[in-house]
Motif scaffolding. Sequence first.
Motif, mmCIF file in Angstrom:
data_model
loop_
_atom_site.group_PDB
_atom_site.id
_atom_site.type_symbol
_atom_site.label_atom_id
_atom_site.label_comp_id
_atom_site.label_asym_id
_atom_site.label_seq_id
_atom_site.Cartn_x
_atom_site.Cartn_y
_atom_site.Cartn_z
ATOM 1 N N ILE A 1 43.851 16.776 37.689
ATOM 2 C CA ILE A 1 44.784 17.857 37.328
ATOM 3 C C ILE A 1 46.186 17.302 37.540
ATOM 4 C CG2 ILE A 1 45.556 20.207 37.865
ATOM 5 C CD1 ILE A 1 42.705 20.885 38.688
ATOM 6 N N PRO B 1 50.672 17.182 36.708
ATOM 7 C CA PRO B 1 51.850 18.043 36.582
ATOM 8 C C PRO B 1 52.682 17.725 35.335
ATOM 9 C CG PRO B 1 52.344 16.225 38.026
ATOM 10 C CD PRO B 1 50.959 15.978 37.502
ATOM 11 N N TRP B 2 53.768 18.478 35.158
ATOM 12 C CA TRP B 2 54.611 18.363 33.973
ATOM 13 C C TRP B 2 55.753 17.356 34.142
ATOM 14 C CZ3 TRP B 2 59.366 19.379 35.783
ATOM 15 C CH2 TRP B 2 59.454 20.206 36.907
ATOM 16 N N LYS C 1 42.872 17.870 33.175
ATOM 17 C CA LYS C 1 43.613 19.070 32.782
ATOM 18 C C LYS C 1 45.094 18.779 32.980
ATOM 19 C CE LYS C 1 45.336 22.551 34.805
ATOM 20 N NZ LYS C 1 46.558 22.617 33.971
ATOM 21 N N THR D 1 47.750 15.890 41.295
ATOM 22 C CA THR D 1 49.174 15.708 41.601
ATOM 23 C C THR D 1 49.863 17.023 41.266
ATOM 24 O OG1 THR D 1 49.106 13.355 41.081
ATOM 25 C CG2 THR D 1 51.275 14.389 41.111
ATOM 26 N N VAL E 1 49.161 24.489 45.643
ATOM 27 C CA VAL E 1 47.992 24.379 44.760
ATOM 28 C C VAL E 1 47.035 23.298 45.283
ATOM 29 C CG1 VAL E 1 47.222 23.842 42.414
ATOM 30 C CG2 VAL E 1 49.211 25.299 42.750
ATOM 31 N N LEU F 1 43.044 23.796 45.952
ATOM 32 C CA LEU F 1 42.016 22.989 45.287
ATOM 33 C C LEU F 1 41.151 22.255 46.311
ATOM 34 C CD1 LEU F 1 44.112 21.598 42.286
ATOM 35 C CD2 LEU F 1 42.412 23.428 42.235
#
Length: 484
Positions: free
Chosen positions: A151, A153-154, A178, A230, A235, A239
Amino acid sequence: MKLHDSGLFKQLAYINGEWVSASETLPVHNPATGKVIAHIPMLGASEVRTAIKAAESAFKSWRAKTAAERSTLLRKWYRLILDNQEDLAVLMTAEQGKQLTESRGEVGYGASFIEWYAEEAKRAYGDLIPAAKSSQRIMVTREPVGVVAAITPWNFPNAMIARKVAPALAAGCTIVIKPSELTPLSAFAMAELAQRAGIPAGVINIVTGDAREVGAELTGSSIVRKLSFTGSTAVGKLLMKQCADSVKKVSLELGGNAPFIVFDDADIEQAVQGAIASKYRNSGQTCICMNRLFVQDGIYDEFIQKFSEAVAKLTLGPGLDGEFNQGPLINEAALNKTKDFVEDALAKKGRLLTGGRAHSLGGLFYEPTVLADASMEMKCYQDEIFGPVAPVFRFHYEEDVINMANDTRYGLAAYFYANDLSRVFRVAEALEYGMVAVNEGVLSTEVAPFGGVKESGIGREGSKYGLDEYLEMKYVLLGGINAP
Ligand code: ADP
């Protein structure tokens, strides 16, 4: 957005080698203009399960390939990424907002992990250990963990994926990724290039959808044996809890609160340049950005003058329109958070040297800001700013600044400028951080282990150590060997 190869603009998820749509979609915005640039599929739990199953079935043949075969495919992917560096950079600037120079740099940086792990794939060595009995031998091998969930990040839409996929594939694992819903286009383009490189169906899968729903499926699945995440500490903790039920291996690269210390004996010009590189890259939106700038008494006035003058010269603009130093923030929430940090500091007697407000360009642009006379009561002392704001704290004693630097739940990156050799060792050893840069403002490289301590995370990415995160040790006892 003009691409040389329009085939790299994908708005579909990638599962088992197929491009997948969904009835429901989510818009992707260009943060520099606010315009919608794409629509991506909102997959449900059942599609995520399909992706996990595809990764499970591909795992059998992928792990059976020789390391050299996996290495060759990784190398082909690496080559294609570099051949398409400009298009990948344009896509990234369009969805993320960072300047093209930074996007090009990130594509190159991401690719460097793929090249590195194409080599390291061949070095997953084992051991032969002398046994207690002469009739026995102890063999240790290292095997791929299995299906991995990632998963990402942006803030680094390409490199955070490359940094996970490269060691996973090198080790013989398959992966379901994701990406952030804010920046999925870089991920899809990388999958397109992986497909062209001949990486088999199911080895890399990309899913997009509701973060909570997709995350629950990935962490809840007993097929997935490892999570690499990351993102934010909040979050990450969630997780990690979700992974507890199936006792997954986890790697977490979370938030930071990086101190940047300038001692009296530092080279001031170099320290100013290092502080700018550390703080304002990606508009301050990296987990290793300097968060608190500590400057010693003797050079405080000179430093803040030179630093704020240099910061005031930084230019802002949309990355696709020209060459600027800084782009917009990622979204409204990030802009409001940045404003809030500045208001809080000003209310607590912070002294504004430059910036301090939204930029006249409007939208999500915020002026590069320097605040002098910062104090421990300010929010920026404990919390990650993640915006272009540098609070400067004055200190007198080395011991005090070490205490302040370590006075945080985070422990990712730390920076300091000094020339006295004893001080360099003393301070480097006293800082409770996973990474320390001395007389440098930028420390990321594929050849060194990236990661944090305390609430900044678990595990390391990059370097020879990064492969271990995707391998499990197996001990095989060989008995019945006739002694001479
Ligand atoms: P940031 O503050 O940098 O956006 P986040 O931790 O919110 O960091 O996001 C990092 C990644 O985690 C993104 O891909 C995001 O979609 C994802 N994410 C956010 N919340 C959850 C969740 N509850 N479960 C799974 N993934 C999540």
